[in-house]
Motif scaffolding. Sequence first.
Motif, short mmCIF file in Angstrom:
data_model
loop_
_atom_site.label_atom_id
_atom_site.label_comp_id
_atom_site.label_asym_id
_atom_site.label_seq_id
_atom_site.Cartn_x
_atom_site.Cartn_y
_atom_site.Cartn_z
N PHE A 43 0.82 -1.21 0.00
CA PHE A 43 0.00 0.00 0.00
C PHE A 43 0.86 1.27 0.00
CE2 PHE A 43 -2.03 -3.37 2.54
CZ PHE A 43 -3.00 -3.73 1.62
N ASN A 44 2.18 1.07 0.06
CA ASN A 44 3.12 2.19 0.00
C ASN A 44 2.68 3.33 0.92
OD1 ASN A 44 5.40 3.55 -0.79
ND2 ASN A 44 4.86 3.69 -2.95
N THR A 45 2.36 2.99 2.16
CA THR A 45 1.79 3.96 3.09
C THR A 45 2.76 5.07 3.46
OG1 THR A 45 2.37 2.42 4.88
CG2 THR A 45 0.11 2.36 4.10
N CYS A 46 4.04 4.88 3.26
CA CYS A 46 5.01 5.92 3.61
C CYS A 46 5.14 6.99 2.53
CB CYS A 46 6.39 5.28 3.87
SG CYS A 46 6.46 4.24 5.33
N HIS A 47 4.61 6.73 1.35
CA HIS A 47 4.71 7.71 0.27
C HIS A 47 3.68 8.82 0.48
CE1 HIS A 47 5.09 9.47 -3.70
NE2 HIS A 47 6.06 8.63 -4.00
N LYS A 48 4.12 10.05 0.34
CA LYS A 48 3.23 11.19 0.63
C LYS A 48 2.06 11.29 -0.35
CE LYS A 48 6.12 14.42 -2.02
NZ LYS A 48 6.93 15.68 -1.93
N ALA A 49 2.20 10.68 -1.52
CA ALA A 49 1.13 10.77 -2.52
C ALA A 49 0.12 9.63 -2.42
CB ALA A 49 1.72 10.81 -3.93
N THR A 50 0.36 8.67 -1.54
CA THR A 50 -0.60 7.58 -1.35
C THR A 50 -1.86 8.12 -0.66
OG1 THR A 50 1.08 5.87 -1.21
CG2 THR A 50 -1.03 5.38 -0.20
N GLN A 51 -3.03 7.73 -1.17
CA GLN A 51 -4.29 8.15 -0.57
C GLN A 51 -4.88 6.98 0.22
OE1 GLN A 51 -6.95 10.29 -3.37
NE2 GLN A 51 -5.25 10.17 -4.82
N ALA A 52 -5.04 7.16 1.52
CA ALA A 52 -5.58 6.10 2.38
C ALA A 52 -7.00 6.45 2.80
CB ALA A 52 -4.70 5.92 3.61
N GLY A 53 -7.92 5.49 2.60
CA GLY A 53 -9.29 5.70 3.03
C GLY A 53 -9.46 5.40 4.51
N GLN A 54 -10.66 5.58 4.99
CA GLN A 54 -10.95 5.30 6.39
C GLN A 54 -11.00 3.79 6.64
OE1 GLN A 54 -11.29 7.48 9.03
NE2 GLN A 54 -10.59 9.05 7.58
N ARG A 55 -10.49 3.38 7.78
CA ARG A 55 -10.56 1.97 8.18
C ARG A 55 -11.97 1.71 8.69
NH1 ARG A 55 -8.99 -0.91 12.99
NH2 ARG A 55 -8.20 -3.00 12.52
N GLU A 56 -12.62 0.68 8.14
CA GLU A 56 -14.03 0.43 8.44
C GLU A 56 -14.22 -0.97 9.02
OE1 GLU A 56 -18.33 0.13 6.07
OE2 GLU A 56 -16.51 0.77 5.04
#
Length: 485
Positions: A222-235
């Motif tokens: 999910f490349n969570t460390c990249h500033k351009a990654t868009q993460a949705g809400q955890r549901e």
Amino acid sequence: MAEQTVRLEPVPSILVESLRDIGYSLNSALADVIDNSIAANATEVQIFAIPGDDFRIAIIDNGEGLSREKLKQAMRLGSSDPRQERELNDLGRFGLGLKTASFSQCRRLTVLSCTGEEKGAAFTWDLDYVVRENQWAVIEELNIGSIPFAKELGHSGTLVLWEKLDRLTGVRGVGKVDHTRIISEVEDYLSLVFHRYLSGEKGVNRLAISVNKRPIVPIDPFNTCHKATQAGQRELICPGVTMQAFTLPHRSHYESQYEYERSGLPGGYLRNQGVYLYRAKRLILYGTWFGLSRKTALTQLTRVKIDIDVSQDELWKIDVKKVSAQIPEEVRKRLKSLLATIGAPSRKAYSKRAARLTSPDIYPAWNAERVGDRKLYKINRTHPVIVSFLESLDSDLSTNLETVLSFIETNFPVASLFYDFANNEDSVTAPDPREEELTNMARTFFSALNQSIQDDEKVLSIMQSNEPFCSRWVETLQSLGIEEQ
């Protein structure tokens, strides 16, 4: 109705060979063994796969280890009840993984375990012995020091040794083995499957894994460390199941081709879009929409993380190999209802980019025109280069050129372009003009545009957003006789 019980004992020599073909790969078999190390609270797992004629694989952890009696029980086929309630970090289920995973790769399995309080115990499943004697019997190893890699085992922990790897080397060990490829694929697979353990994510014990003394680096899909990654809400979908959607950065946001390809994972972005299913934070399967949607180029940046705990095994029908599952109806309905919005950021990343490349502000070579529910791509007759050329022609030649342009538009390779782009975006590219061609294009574009705008800086700004100039900006400035500031 009268009835009687008739015992039908399985024939060891036949059943043991059948157990080898459940469907493990080398990678999934190794992952299954590492699951046991995690359940034993290990913080380090060493894998040794030393190239050579006598190819062996050893998996060594520093976990709690097993006493002789517990090890003997663990060597039994079906050593635990899958219906029993399990600890949250227990990645096992059937009590079959260690044995079936090992049998799938080798004909001789030895397990040596130490608890720190005993000298250690070791038992061996030798399939040739089982077939020959036709009985379920293990061999107890009394000379522990003679077991290969035993010296690598610490005060406590477990060594799993695979010998006679006939699935890799052939029945008599004479098959040609590409050790470099095998070891590289093992590293890539484990870096993904256990990435949350390798990175020490909150809620799990950090685990270090090495292959031939080389540490495995986690890869976050999910490349969570990249500033351009868009993460949705955890549901929270239902008890024991959570979901979170991610949109990966577009290629233009990566600093290097290597970084871009690494995030794409083997097979690329199109193939690896979809759901990433984790059981106790260990990756079970990935790159699937469970039949709810097609994989498209516009949604290739979308990945959805679904976490389930071990209480969900029966509902999700987790198989013995822990590489497949079936999505429960409740989760299926929720995922289906969210698919339209989940893929929207990925589609937006591409549609915005497409809009920019066809914006009249940068004088594109092609225009996108909407006709009803269709979109037509036509050559831009107002492009400065084309206008300049048209003005140099008489009326007859202008008419002939219009015929040529229309012919090119009519034969636009829509189907071929879509197929190539959908299979591999990186394989689709435009031809790169030769140096002389670039010089002529730059001078014609600059001259034509400057006649109407009469602002050198603004013309250069437009050119810097336009291909082929932006990709070869230094050469473009040189062709215009401008030194880069």
